[in-house]
Design an enzyme around this catalytic site. Sequence first.
Site, PDB file in Angstrom:
ATOM      1  N   GLY A   9       0.840  -1.199   0.000  1.00 15.53           N
ATOM      2  CA  GLY A   9       0.000   0.000   0.000  1.00 15.53           C
ATOM      3  C   GLY A   9       0.867   1.238   0.000  1.00 15.53           C
ATOM      4  O   GLY A   9       1.419   1.618   1.032  1.00 15.53           O
ATOM      5  N   GLY A  14       1.466   5.347   2.949  1.00 20.45           N
ATOM      6  CA  GLY A  14       2.466   4.309   2.726  1.00 20.45           C
ATOM      7  C   GLY A  14       3.730   4.841   2.079  1.00 20.45           C
ATOM      8  O   GLY A  14       4.844   4.472   2.461  1.00 20.45           O
ATOM      9  N   ASN A  97      -6.418   2.328   9.190  1.00 19.46           N
ATOM     10  CA  ASN A  97      -7.448   2.619  10.192  1.00 19.46           C
ATOM     11  C   ASN A  97      -8.501   1.511  10.221  1.00 19.46           C
ATOM     12  O   ASN A  97      -9.670   1.734   9.900  1.00 19.46           O
ATOM     13  CB  ASN A  97      -8.104   3.974   9.896  1.00 19.46           C
ATOM     14  CG  ASN A  97      -7.207   5.136  10.265  1.00 19.46           C
ATOM     15  OD1 ASN A  97      -6.454   5.070  11.226  1.00 19.46           O
ATOM     16  ND2 ASN A  97      -7.269   6.202   9.493  1.00 19.46           N
ATOM     17  N   SER A 123      -1.402   8.717  13.498  1.00 17.77           N
ATOM     18  CA  SER A 123      -1.975  10.060  13.402  1.00 17.77           C
ATOM     19  C   SER A 123      -0.902  11.037  12.935  1.00 17.77           C
ATOM     20  O   SER A 123       0.263  10.908  13.292  1.00 17.77           O
ATOM     21  CB  SER A 123      -2.526  10.514  14.757  1.00 17.77           C
ATOM     22  OG  SER A 123      -3.111  11.797  14.655  1.00 17.77           O
ATOM     23  N   GLY A 124      -1.344  12.000  12.157  1.00 16.43           N
ATOM     24  CA  GLY A 124      -0.404  13.006  11.645  1.00 16.43           C
ATOM     25  C   GLY A 124      -0.530  13.212  10.160  1.00 16.43           C
ATOM     26  O   GLY A 124       0.087  14.110   9.602  1.00 16.43           O
ATOM     27  N   LYS A 174      -6.730   4.713  18.515  1.00 13.92           N
ATOM     28  CA  LYS A 174      -6.788   5.614  17.359  1.00 13.92           C
ATOM     29  C   LYS A 174      -8.232   5.922  16.969  1.00 13.92           C
ATOM     30  O   LYS A 174      -8.556   7.041  16.557  1.00 13.92           O
ATOM     31  CB  LYS A 174      -6.047   4.986  16.179  1.00 13.92           C
ATOM     32  CG  LYS A 174      -6.096   5.798  14.870  1.00 13.92           C
ATOM     33  CD  LYS A 174      -5.528   7.201  15.034  1.00 13.92           C
ATOM     34  CE  LYS A 174      -5.170   7.883  13.723  1.00 13.92           C
ATOM     35  NZ  LYS A 174      -6.231   7.956  12.739  1.00 13.92           N
ATOM     36  N   HIS A 177      -9.400   8.526  19.285  1.00 11.33           N
ATOM     37  CA  HIS A 177      -8.714   9.754  18.859  1.00 11.33           C
ATOM     38  C   HIS A 177      -9.474  10.424  17.723  1.00 11.33           C
ATOM     39  O   HIS A 177      -9.717  11.633  17.736  1.00 11.33           O
ATOM     40  CB  HIS A 177      -7.286   9.405  18.424  1.00 11.33           C
ATOM     41  CG  HIS A 177      -6.601  10.437  17.572  1.00 11.33           C
ATOM     42  ND1 HIS A 177      -6.889  10.609  16.230  1.00 11.33           N
ATOM     43  CD2 HIS A 177      -5.626  11.333  17.856  1.00 11.33           C
ATOM     44  CE1 HIS A 177      -6.133  11.570  15.738  1.00 11.33           C
ATOM     45  NE2 HIS A 177      -5.361  12.024  16.698  1.00 11.33           N
ATOM     46  N   ASN A 178      -9.874   9.631  16.726  1.00  9.93           N
ATOM     47  CA  ASN A 178     -10.572  10.209  15.580  1.00  9.93           C
ATOM     48  C   ASN A 178     -11.971  10.695  15.948  1.00  9.93           C
ATOM     49  O   ASN A 178     -12.463  11.676  15.395  1.00  9.93           O
ATOM     50  CB  ASN A 178     -10.623   9.202  14.428  1.00  9.93           C
ATOM     51  CG  ASN A 178      -9.309   9.138  13.679  1.00  9.93           C
ATOM     52  OD1 ASN A 178      -8.251   9.315  14.273  1.00  9.93           O
ATOM     53  ND2 ASN A 178      -9.365   8.868  12.396  1.00  9.93           N
ATOM     54  N   GLU A 181     -11.398  13.928  17.467  1.00 11.83           N
ATOM     55  CA  GLU A 181     -11.044  14.828  16.355  1.00 11.83           C
ATOM     56  C   GLU A 181     -12.299  15.349  15.656  1.00 11.83           C
ATOM     57  O   GLU A 181     -12.399  16.542  15.342  1.00 11.83           O
ATOM     58  CB  GLU A 181     -10.154  14.063  15.377  1.00 11.83           C
ATOM     59  CG  GLU A 181      -9.767  14.783  14.114  1.00 11.83           C
ATOM     60  CD  GLU A 181      -9.032  13.837  13.179  1.00 11.83           C
ATOM     61  OE1 GLU A 181      -9.583  13.521  12.111  1.00 11.83           O
ATOM     62  OE2 GLU A 181      -7.922  13.398  13.539  1.00 11.83           O
ATOM     63  N   ARG A 273     -21.774  15.226   9.490  1.00 12.10           N
ATOM     64  CA  ARG A 273     -21.070  14.876   8.251  1.00 12.10           C
ATOM     65  C   ARG A 273     -21.975  14.100   7.301  1.00 12.10           C
ATOM     66  O   ARG A 273     -21.971  14.342   6.094  1.00 12.10           O
ATOM     67  CB  ARG A 273     -19.801  14.080   8.566  1.00 12.10           C
ATOM     68  CG  ARG A 273     -18.750  14.893   9.307  1.00 12.10           C
ATOM     69  CD  ARG A 273     -17.412  14.188   9.359  1.00 12.10           C
ATOM     70  NE  ARG A 273     -16.438  14.969  10.103  1.00 12.10           N
ATOM     71  CZ  ARG A 273     -15.123  14.793  10.031  1.00 12.10           C
ATOM     72  NH1 ARG A 273     -14.632  13.845   9.229  1.00 12.10           N
ATOM     73  NH2 ARG A 273     -14.296  15.529  10.735  1.00 12.10           N
TER      74      ARG A 273
END
Length: 303
Positions: A9, A14, A97, A123-124, A174, A177-178, A181, A273
Site C-alpha cells: 500500500g 504508505g 485505520n 496520526s499526523g 486511534k 482519537h478520531n 477529532e 457529516r
Amino acid sequence: MKNEIGVVGLGKMGAGIVRQLMEKGWTVHGFDPVPGAVHALAAEGMGAHDSPAALASALSSPRLVWLMVPAGKPVDDVLAQVVPVLSKGDIIIDGGNSDYKDSIRRGTELAAVGLRFIDVGFSGGPGGARSGGCLMVGGDKSAFDELEPLFAALAKNGTAYKFFPGAGAGHFVKMVHNGIEYGMMQAIGEGTEILKKSAFNIDLIAAMDIYNNGSVIESRLVGWTKAALEQYGQDLSDISGTVGHSGEGEWTARTARELGVPAPIIEGSFKFRVESAKNPSFTGQVVSAQRNQFGGHNVAKES
C-alpha cells in the site's frame, strides 16, 4: 530483526513511511496495485514487487510486513496472499485505520498459525508519515519489543509512540482519537461560521491567529483552519460544504453506545457529516478545509 521491511500500500501514507524509512537506513520492499506508485518509489531505491506474495517472499527471515491498505475486506484480501508465504514468528503490522474488532479477530487468526500481529493507529496525516507522526501501537508485546526501533524511527522526535497491550488496542485508541477529532473540528467549524455571520465583519484569519497564540484552544486544528482561510480565501468558495467521513467517528459513536457512555458531541459531529451531503454549509466548508490541510483530502466543490 534486521532493518528490512515490506510495505503493501503505497498511497499518501504508505509512500511517506517508505521514504522516511529509506532515509533512515532501512531496506524497504513495496507493492501497490497502482504501478505508478511502485515505479516512483523504486526510482528512489525501494525494492519493487508485483504482488503482496512476491514481496513477502523477497524478505529475509524473520519477515516483517506492514499493510497500509483500506480497512475491511482489502486487509483480509492481502493477508490471504501474504500469510501462506510467511513462517512462524514472522510479524504482520496493520497500519491502516481498521475497525478494532477486525484487528482482534485477525490477531487471533494469525496467532493460530504462529504469526505475530501488531496494529498501529497512525496520526499526523501524510506529513506525519513523511517526517514523523504519532503512533498508537497494539498487539503482541514481544513483537513490539523487537520493533521498537521501527516505531521510534517513524515517530515525531523519535518519542511519539505508545504501546497498548492486546490485538486491536492500538486501533481502538486511534478510533477514539478520531472520534475526539470529529468533535473538535466540528466545534471550530461552528465557531468560525458564528464569527463569519456576526455584524462585526470579523477577519477570520486574524481570529484564528489570536486563538492560536496562547489561548486555551490553541491547537494544530486552529492552525490548519487559519492556513486554509489563507489559502482558499475567507469565503472558502472553492471548498465543498459536504464533509467526508472514513468510519472512525461512526465506530466511536457505536462503541460508546455499546459501553453505555453518552457521547453526544461525537455522535452529533458524525451525524453532521452524514447530513452535510444534503445540507452543505459554511461549517461544513471549514471542516472540509481542515481535512484537506492535515490529510490531503480532495475537498473541492464539484463543478
